[in-house]
Scaffold this motif. Structure first.
Motif, mmCIF file in Angstrom:
data_model
loop_
_atom_site.group_PDB
_atom_site.id
_atom_site.type_symbol
_atom_site.label_atom_id
_atom_site.label_comp_id
_atom_site.label_asym_id
_atom_site.label_seq_id
_atom_site.Cartn_x
_atom_site.Cartn_y
_atom_site.Cartn_z
ATOM 1 N N THR A 49 0.830 -1.200 0.000
ATOM 2 C CA THR A 49 0.000 0.000 0.000
ATOM 3 C C THR A 49 0.866 1.251 0.000
ATOM 4 O O THR A 49 1.993 1.250 0.475
ATOM 5 C CB THR A 49 -0.904 0.049 1.247
ATOM 6 N N VAL B 32 -9.519 7.454 16.948
ATOM 7 C CA VAL B 32 -10.661 8.111 17.580
ATOM 8 C C VAL B 32 -11.082 7.278 18.794
ATOM 9 O O VAL B 32 -11.460 6.118 18.646
ATOM 10 C CB VAL B 32 -11.852 8.214 16.612
ATOM 11 N N GLY B 33 -11.003 7.881 19.967
ATOM 12 C CA GLY B 33 -11.356 7.140 21.170
ATOM 13 C C GLY B 33 -12.830 7.265 21.485
ATOM 14 O O GLY B 33 -13.567 7.971 20.827
ATOM 15 N N VAL B 34 -13.288 6.530 22.505
ATOM 16 C CA VAL B 34 -14.655 6.701 23.001
ATOM 17 C C VAL B 34 -14.556 7.300 24.399
ATOM 18 O O VAL B 34 -13.534 7.151 25.064
ATOM 19 C CB VAL B 34 -15.426 5.361 23.050
ATOM 20 N N PRO B 35 -15.622 7.989 24.872
ATOM 21 C CA PRO B 35 -15.570 8.553 26.226
ATOM 22 C C PRO B 35 -15.350 7.452 27.263
ATOM 23 O O PRO B 35 -15.814 6.325 27.085
ATOM 24 C CB PRO B 35 -16.959 9.171 26.401
ATOM 25 N N GLN C 221 -12.929 2.695 14.787
ATOM 26 C CA GLN C 221 -12.440 4.062 14.967
ATOM 27 C C GLN C 221 -11.166 4.112 15.780
ATOM 28 O O GLN C 221 -10.390 5.054 15.631
ATOM 29 C CB GLN C 221 -13.535 4.976 15.538
ATOM 30 N N MET D 175 -24.942 6.316 25.676
ATOM 31 C CA MET D 175 -23.641 6.989 25.758
ATOM 32 C C MET D 175 -22.797 6.793 24.515
ATOM 33 O O MET D 175 -21.853 7.523 24.293
ATOM 34 C CB MET D 175 -22.860 6.402 26.928
ATOM 35 N N ARG D 176 -23.124 5.746 23.752
ATOM 36 C CA ARG D 176 -22.298 5.463 22.586
ATOM 37 C C ARG D 176 -22.269 6.704 21.720
ATOM 38 O O ARG D 176 -23.306 7.198 21.291
ATOM 39 C CB ARG D 176 -22.879 4.291 21.816
ATOM 40 N N TYR E 239 -15.857 3.236 8.095
ATOM 41 C CA TYR E 239 -14.652 2.440 8.298
ATOM 42 C C TYR E 239 -14.690 1.133 7.526
ATOM 43 O O TYR E 239 -13.883 0.252 7.746
ATOM 44 C CB TYR E 239 -14.467 2.149 9.792
ATOM 45 N N VAL F 295 -8.106 4.388 13.675
ATOM 46 C CA VAL F 295 -7.766 5.698 13.126
ATOM 47 C C VAL F 295 -7.583 6.735 14.233
ATOM 48 O O VAL F 295 -7.534 7.930 13.971
ATOM 49 C CB VAL F 295 -8.813 6.188 12.101
ATOM 50 N N GLU G 155 -21.471 -5.883 19.840
ATOM 51 C CA GLU G 155 -21.041 -4.676 19.113
ATOM 52 C C GLU G 155 -20.749 -3.530 20.079
ATOM 53 O O GLU G 155 -19.965 -2.632 19.774
ATOM 54 C CB GLU G 155 -22.117 -4.239 18.121
ATOM 55 N N MET G 156 -21.408 -3.555 21.242
ATOM 56 C CA MET G 156 -21.138 -2.529 22.251
ATOM 57 C C MET G 156 -19.679 -2.547 22.678
ATOM 58 O O MET G 156 -19.147 -1.561 23.168
ATOM 59 C CB MET G 156 -22.021 -2.778 23.482
ATOM 60 N N ASN H 95 -17.243 -3.361 20.674
ATOM 61 C CA ASN H 95 -16.405 -3.305 19.481
ATOM 62 C C ASN H 95 -16.198 -1.857 19.052
ATOM 63 O O ASN H 95 -17.096 -1.228 18.511
ATOM 64 C CB ASN H 95 -17.087 -4.098 18.360
ATOM 65 N N ARG I 222 -2.751 2.671 9.398
ATOM 66 C CA ARG I 222 -4.094 2.264 9.750
ATOM 67 C C ARG I 222 -4.262 0.766 9.556
ATOM 68 O O ARG I 222 -4.900 0.076 10.337
ATOM 69 C CB ARG I 222 -5.088 3.014 8.875
ATOM 70 N N MET I 223 -3.689 0.258 8.476
ATOM 71 C CA MET I 223 -3.863 -1.167 8.196
ATOM 72 C C MET I 223 -3.168 -2.022 9.237
ATOM 73 O O MET I 223 -3.689 -3.076 9.630
ATOM 74 C CB MET I 223 -3.361 -1.484 6.799
ATOM 75 N N TYR J 65 -18.436 5.809 28.546
ATOM 76 C CA TYR J 65 -18.975 4.764 27.675
ATOM 77 C C TYR J 65 -18.207 3.470 27.861
ATOM 78 O O TYR J 65 -18.785 2.390 28.001
ATOM 79 C CB TYR J 65 -18.916 5.203 26.213
#
Lengths: 254, 295
Positions: free
Chosen positions: A42, A220-223, A215, B37-38, B49, A218, A208-209, A211, A48-49, A226
């Motif tokens: 690439t 991007v974090g989650v709070p 992001q 919250m998500r 993505y 790349v 999925e919660m 997973n 990212r990969m 959460y």
């Protein structure tokens, strides 16, 4: 309490004797090999990969071990009749189940820690940025792995190994699709469909919660709130499955 | 002794089932809290993505159709969900591109995607790219060049290119009989709102999605306005020719018997005299449609 620890340590030792940790070599080779290959292939998004690959591999290896070792935790003891020698001692069945579970969790923790280290080393080697989001993603993956282990253990208390594996894999796949179930429930015109899909959504685990790989790769974090709530959800579900496994194992005759 | 044993086992049973119920209830509670919250970008950009179709194709082994079905299901939720932003539409296009990479024969995706992007989202270039890809992989599906014709005719104001696609569509199996004639009319009478109206009504009949139909009804009304405005402007010109001055209002045309009545404005406004003098405009719809005017 002490007997739980003894059983856990024994299970951990047994796992090591089964050469489970050899998978780490496979993991490291896969990750580093793929990264070298990708670096040639690439032009952009190489970092990212690598992050994608690493997170996916950690997740996959963790879940595969959780399922295939998890179903054997109880089943193997019964098949080899070693369960009799344990049950003859002053150990409660609940302690046996919890000890077995904790033993595999120890194995998985060591495994995931090494995988994480290899992953970070690969990122560092390729000068890819290391975000906090990656740690968040791996910690949520760990919760998922705990949950999947509990699923496998739960099924193996009342079914054969092969069937337990199929059940667990099935539930694992369903768990990743329930978000869409909810979407269907929201959009559906029929009240019955709505009720059934909503019920199914809350009964099946929502993996999925846990997973956030996409992001996280790349950066991007989650709070944190959460992350904490989602982890709490996974752990509560795990606890419920363990209680269920204990109840079933209590009543089982061998 | 036996009685107290029984009591103990009942108490234990109650305790265990209480614990289980408590755990399940709190798990559901935590799930609901986590849902709230998500962060929204996790949900909305989930599709952003999505890796390229060529990779997914390999990863899903033989289950390409199922994989593309699942991704498409996800995308459909997303398309209905948001009041789209330009980036949102681009990602929607990306998803449809990926789905059709995995399964190039998934005609419904080209149909829905092509029309949604073209009619609804005003992303004509993406709509055209998607539909052209569809035509390449499904040379016997007449609706795809038909929708391409829409994009060229209505959005890009290129009736010649549009007619080319209509002719292409009319040669395919199952194409309706009116297509060749429509293609001919659109090429010859490029500036005629009547041809555009006929086409839009055909397209409307061809669409199943309610919101797309709404968008098309709006388009049809805009064309009707354009037709009325031309009719009224013609009347104003005749008035000017006869009385050598512009009418004070449109009602004067009716009073002088130049037109029999002022047509009702389909969007709920009224027709009034505009500036510069001699022009007519609608109070509800200020734009003039470019495509139906003779060059």
């Amino acid at each position: 309490m002490w007997s739980v620890v003894v059983i856990a340590l024994n299970t951990f030792r047994e796992n090591l004797r089964d050469k489970i940790l050899y998978n780490l070599v496979f993991f490291a080779l896969l990750l580093i090999g793929a990264s070298i290959l990708l670096a040639d292939l690439t032009i952009m998004e190489h970092h990212r990969m690598i992050a994608d690959m690493g997170l996916a591999a950690i997740n996959l290896v963790g879940v595969v071990i959780a399922i295939f070792v998890g179903i054997g935790l109880v089943g193997k003891e019964i098949e080899r009749r070693t369960v009799y020698t344990i049950m003859a001692r002053p150990i409660r069945r609940t302690q046996f189940i919890l000890g077995k579970y904790l033993g595999l969790v120890m194995t998985l923790s060591v495994n995931m820690a090494v995988m994480m280290a290899v992953f970070l080393a690969t990122l560092w080697l390729y000068r890819a940025p290391v975000h906090g989001a990656l740690v968040q993603a791996v910690s949520l993956i760990f919760v998922e792995v705990l949950l999947v282990t509990a699923m496998a253990l739960f099924f193996s208390t009342f079914s054969t190994s092969t069937l337990s594996a199929s059940f667990t894999i099935g539930l694992f796949i369903v768990g990743h699709l329930t978000m869409d179930l909810k979407g269907i429930a929201e959009k559906s015109q029929s009240e019955t469909v709505k009720a059934v899909t909503t019920a199914a959504y809350y009964i099946f685990p929502n993996l999925e919660m846990l997973n956030v790989k996409g992001q996280a790769a790349v950066g991007v974090g989650v709070p944190y709130a959460y992350q904490a709530t989602a982890s709490l959800y996974g752990l509560l579900y795990t606890a419920a499955l363990l209680v269920g496994a204990c109840i079933i194992f209590q009543r089982r005759d061998f | 002794m036996r009685v107290s044993n029984g009591m103990a086992s009942i108490r234990q049973w109650l305790l265990v089932s209480g614990l289980l119920a408590g755990l399940v209830a709190s798990a559901i509670g935590a799930l609901m809290a986590a849902e709230r919250m998500r962060p929204p970008e996790v949900r909305a950009l989930e599709l952003a993505y999505l890796p390229k179709g060529e990779y997914i194709k390999i990863a899903v082994l033989g289950y390409r159709q199922i994989a593309s079905d699942l991704i498409w299901l996800k995308a459909v939720q997303y398309l209905g969900e948001i009041h789209q932003t330009p980036e949102g539409w681009l990602w929607a296009y990306h998803v449809m591109d990926v789905v059709t990479d995995i399964d190039p024969q998934f005609v419904a995706v080209y149909q829905a995607g092509g029309t949604i992007l073209g009619v609804w989202a005003q992303r004509v270039q993406e709509s055209i790219l998607l539909l052209e890809k569809g035509v390449r992989h499904n040379p016997n599906e007449w609706t795809l060049p038909f929708f391409l014709g829409y994009d060229y005719f209505y959005e890009l104001h290129d009736p010649v290119a549009a007619a080319k696609y209509f002719r292409m569509a009319s040669a395919m199996p199952g194409a309706p009989a009116y297509l060749p004639k429509l293609a001919a009319r659109m090429t010859v009478e490029a500036g005629d709102p009547a041809a555009a109206l006929e086409f839009l009504e055909r397209l409307h009949a061809q669409t199943q999605d309610e919101r797309l139909q709404e968008a098309l009804v709006r388009r049809i009304k805009e064309v009707l306005i354009e037709r009325d405005i031309r009719f009224l402007e013609e009347g104003v010109r005749r008035y000017h020719a006869r009385y050598k001055r512009w009418p004070a209002g449109l009602q004067e045309l009716v009073r002088k018997g130049i037109v029999t009545a002022i047509p009702p404005e389909p969007l709920g406004g009224t027709y009034v005299m505009g500036s510069p003098e001699g022009t007519v405009k609608s109070t509800a719809f200020t734009g003039r449609l470019q495509v139906h005017r003779k060059p």
